[in-house]
Design an enzyme around this catalytic site. Structure first.
Site, PDB file in Angstrom:
ATOM      1  N   GLY A   1       0.849  -1.205   0.000  1.00  0.00           N
ATOM      2  CA  GLY A   1       0.000   0.000   0.000  1.00  0.00           C
ATOM      3  C   GLY A   1       0.877   1.244   0.000  1.00  0.00           C
TER       4      GLY A   1
ATOM      5  N   GLY B   1      -0.191   5.114  -1.056  1.00  0.00           N
ATOM      6  CA  GLY B   1      -1.206   5.852  -0.307  1.00  0.00           C
ATOM      7  C   GLY B   1      -0.597   7.020   0.455  1.00  0.00           C
ATOM      8  CD  GLN B   2      -2.675  11.083   4.668  1.00  0.00           C
ATOM      9  OE1 GLN B   2      -3.303  10.211   5.258  1.00  0.00           O
ATOM     10  NE2 GLN B   2      -2.665  12.340   5.083  1.00  0.00           N
TER      11      GLN B   2
ATOM     12  CG  ASP C   1      -0.473   0.816  -4.003  1.00  0.00           C
ATOM     13  OD1 ASP C   1      -0.342   1.473  -2.946  1.00  0.00           O
ATOM     14  OD2 ASP C   1      -1.575   0.650  -4.562  1.00  0.00           O
TER      15      ASP C   1
ATOM     16  CG  ASP D   1      -4.854  -7.785  -5.446  1.00  0.00           C
ATOM     17  OD1 ASP D   1      -4.983  -7.662  -4.211  1.00  0.00           O
ATOM     18  OD2 ASP D   1      -5.797  -8.057  -6.205  1.00  0.00           O
TER      19      ASP D   1
ATOM     20  CE1 TYR E   1      -9.499   1.999   8.324  1.00  0.00           C
ATOM     21  CE2 TYR E   1     -10.273   3.404  10.097  1.00  0.00           C
ATOM     22  CZ  TYR E   1      -9.253   2.959   9.284  1.00  0.00           C
ATOM     23  OH  TYR E   1      -7.993   3.478   9.435  1.00  0.00           O
TER      24      TYR E   1
ATOM     25  CE  LYS F   1      -6.991   0.045   9.865  1.00  0.00           C
ATOM     26  NZ  LYS F   1      -5.807  -0.434   9.144  1.00  0.00           N
TER      27      LYS F   1
END
Ligand code: NAD
Ligand code: SER
Length: 318
Positions: free
Chosen positions: A8, A11-12, A34, A49, A139, A143
């Site tokens: 990932g 991402g940010q 990613d 993936d 979400y 977590k």
């Protein structure tokens, strides 16, 4: 020599983490991965993936990966649009990372948890490390469950899983993808473009936030800490800075006095209303020396200067 895999990575948080890890460990290979193609990292990037367990295992084995940072997930607001898909994806990704890491002898694994694990039964101010977890989003549920899976792999298999409950992360490198705290990034883009901003949260909604450099340093510090110092194997609370949209707007107006914000709360207001106002990070502080460096003033100045500089560079190269 340790070899790092970031999942990932576009991402940010991932894009900032890869850049920092490469600076911080110049001799180490940091493999970015990613599901999206990369225009950002031209070397040491692989398509992955992570729902594809066979490919994930192949990459770990082929590159002799010793540390995995798993950042891929669907975030809180996007997750409420497709709850079952969000649960399936977030859990599948994390269980693949844990199991592939165990099977391939990875030494350390990082899991990003969130303030979204807390819900109505947690004290809102300075929410303690061991507050009851009753998340109000799929979400947050993924977590909270993910934290316990990390603990399970540590207890059962000795896999060195480490985790942080990130607050809303604010940075100007890459736009965040589908979170409830994203307003605190988007607002800066509008301010610097000298446009008005429509905020999807109410003006007095105080949430725990953190400048991205603090979030990245917390991650590196946690992963570097001696094993004996890591007493929490679910996920550590870390505190940054707390503010409401109104307080953030006031800080931005010190730079752009004409800046205007309208409020049009949507479904994300209900998500935010269930989250803490601030976080008690004292256990992280005691265990491995956590300390945030950015307050609201410094965060605001850094965001504005970063975006102004980017607009200038774009104009020059246009
Ligand atoms: P992001 O949405 O910006 O990035 C996630 C990345 O994962 C994207 O680049 C996406 O392409 C990639 N991805 C999605 N599905 C994938 C798959 N199947 N395989 C491989 N890659 C895939 O998210 P972010 O803001 O960088 O957050 C990173 C992590 O930190 C997430 O787990 C998030 O829950 C957690 N977190 C973020 C914040 C925040 O404010 N940004 C706060 C708390 C926790
Ligand atoms: N910033 C994240 C979100 O809003 C919290 O995990 O989803």
């Amino acid at each position: 020599m340790d070899v790092i895999l970031v999942i990932g990575a576009l991402g940010q948080i991932g894009s900032a983490l890869v850049s920092k890890l490469r600076d911080y460990y110049p001799g180490r290979k940091v493999l970015a991965s990613d599901i999206k193609p990369s225009s950002e990292f031209d070397k040491d990037f692989v398509y992955l993936d992570a729902t594809d367990m066979v490919h994930l295992r192949d990459i770990i084995r082929h590159h002799k990966i010793t540390e995995v940072y798993h950042l891929a997930a669907i975030l809180s607001a996007a997750g409420e649009v497709k709850p079952l898909d969000t649960w399936n994806l977030n859990m599948k990704l994390w269980l693949h990372v844990l199991e592939a890491s165990r099977q391939c002898g990875v030494k350390k694994v990082f899991f990003p948890s969130s303030i979204a694990v807390f819900g109505s039964q947690a004290v809102k101010r300075k929410t303690p490390q061991d507050a009851f977890l009753n998340p109000n989003t799929v979400y947050g549920m993924s977590k909270a469950a993910g934290e316990h899976w990390g603990q399970y792999y540590y207890d059962r298999y000795g896999l060195d899983v480490r985790s942080l409950r990130y607050p809303g992360v604010v940075g100007c490198g890459t736009l965040p993808g589908g979170g409830t705290t994203d307003y605190a990034v988007a607002i800066f883009y509008k301010a610097v473009a000298q446009e008005n901003f429509v905020c999807f949260l109410k003006e007095d909604t105080v949430l725990p936030m953190m400048y991205i450099d603090d979030a990245i340093m917390a991650t590196i510090k946690l992963m570097e800490a001696p094993k004996t110092k890591i007493r929490v194997r679910t996920s550590y609370n870390i505190n940054g800075v707390s503010f409401s949209p109104k307080e953030l707007t006031a800080a931005i107006r010190n730079w752009y006095p004409e800046f205007c914000v309208e409020y049009a709360p949507d479904y994300r207001q209900q998500i935010a209303a269930g989250w803490p106002n601030s976080i008690d990070g004292s256990i992280a502080q005691n265990d491995w020396g956590w300390e945030a460096m950015f307050d609201l003033e410094r965060l605001t100045e850094t965001m504005i200067k970063g975006l102004q500089n980017r607009r200038f560079q774009e104009k020059v190269s246009a």
